[in-house]
Design a protein around this motif. Structure first.
Motif, short mmCIF file in Angstrom:
data_model
loop_
_atom_site.label_atom_id
_atom_site.label_comp_id
_atom_site.label_asym_id
_atom_site.label_seq_id
_atom_site.Cartn_x
_atom_site.Cartn_y
_atom_site.Cartn_z
N THR A 291 0.84 -1.19 0.00
CA THR A 291 0.00 0.00 0.00
C THR A 291 0.88 1.24 0.00
N THR B 188 -5.10 -3.20 -6.97
CA THR B 188 -6.29 -3.93 -6.54
C THR B 188 -7.30 -3.05 -5.83
N ASP B 189 -6.88 -1.90 -5.30
CA ASP B 189 -7.81 -1.02 -4.58
C ASP B 189 -7.26 0.40 -4.56
N VAL B 190 -8.17 1.36 -4.69
CA VAL B 190 -7.81 2.78 -4.60
C VAL B 190 -8.83 3.44 -3.67
N GLN B 191 -8.35 4.15 -2.66
CA GLN B 191 -9.19 4.90 -1.73
C GLN B 191 -8.75 6.36 -1.78
N SER C 35 -6.53 3.00 -11.06
CA SER C 35 -6.98 1.61 -11.17
C SER C 35 -6.51 0.94 -12.45
N THR D 214 -9.36 7.92 -9.19
CA THR D 214 -9.53 6.50 -8.92
C THR D 214 -9.45 5.68 -10.21
N VAL E 116 -3.26 3.50 -2.35
CA VAL E 116 -3.35 2.55 -3.45
C VAL E 116 -2.76 1.22 -2.99
N THR E 117 -3.55 0.17 -3.10
CA THR E 117 -3.09 -1.17 -2.77
C THR E 117 -2.82 -1.90 -4.08
N SER E 118 -1.67 -2.54 -4.14
CA SER E 118 -1.30 -3.25 -5.37
C SER E 118 -0.57 -4.54 -5.04
#
Length: 70
Positions: free
Chosen positions: A3, A31-34, A25, A21, A44-46
């Motif tokens: 992250t 895999t996730d964007v907040q 993405s 976002t 950002v999670t990757s």
């Protein structure tokens, strides 16, 4: 999983959040964007560590600017 957290300036509405976002993405492995509109904080999670260059380019493409990495 990794992250990365950074601050983006220039966002003023939910459309801005969606644009940032969407661009982030599209980076391979994300895999996730907040996005927190009130603070500009983006997480950002990757699958692997996100490169600063890729994230900055995606935010630039959306029309905003990365100002700091946390």
């Amino acid at each position: 999983m990794s992250t990365q957290t950074f601050t983006v300036t220039g966002m003023t509405c939910e459309h801005c959040v969606r644009s940032v976002t969407e661009e982030l993405s599209e980076i391979a492995g994300v895999t996730d964007v907040q996005v927190a509109l009130d603070t500009g904080l983006v997480s950002v999670t990757s699958e692997q560590e996100l490169s600063r260059e890729a994230a900055t380019a995606a935010v630039d493409e959306a029309g905003y600017q990365v100002t700091s990495w946390n």
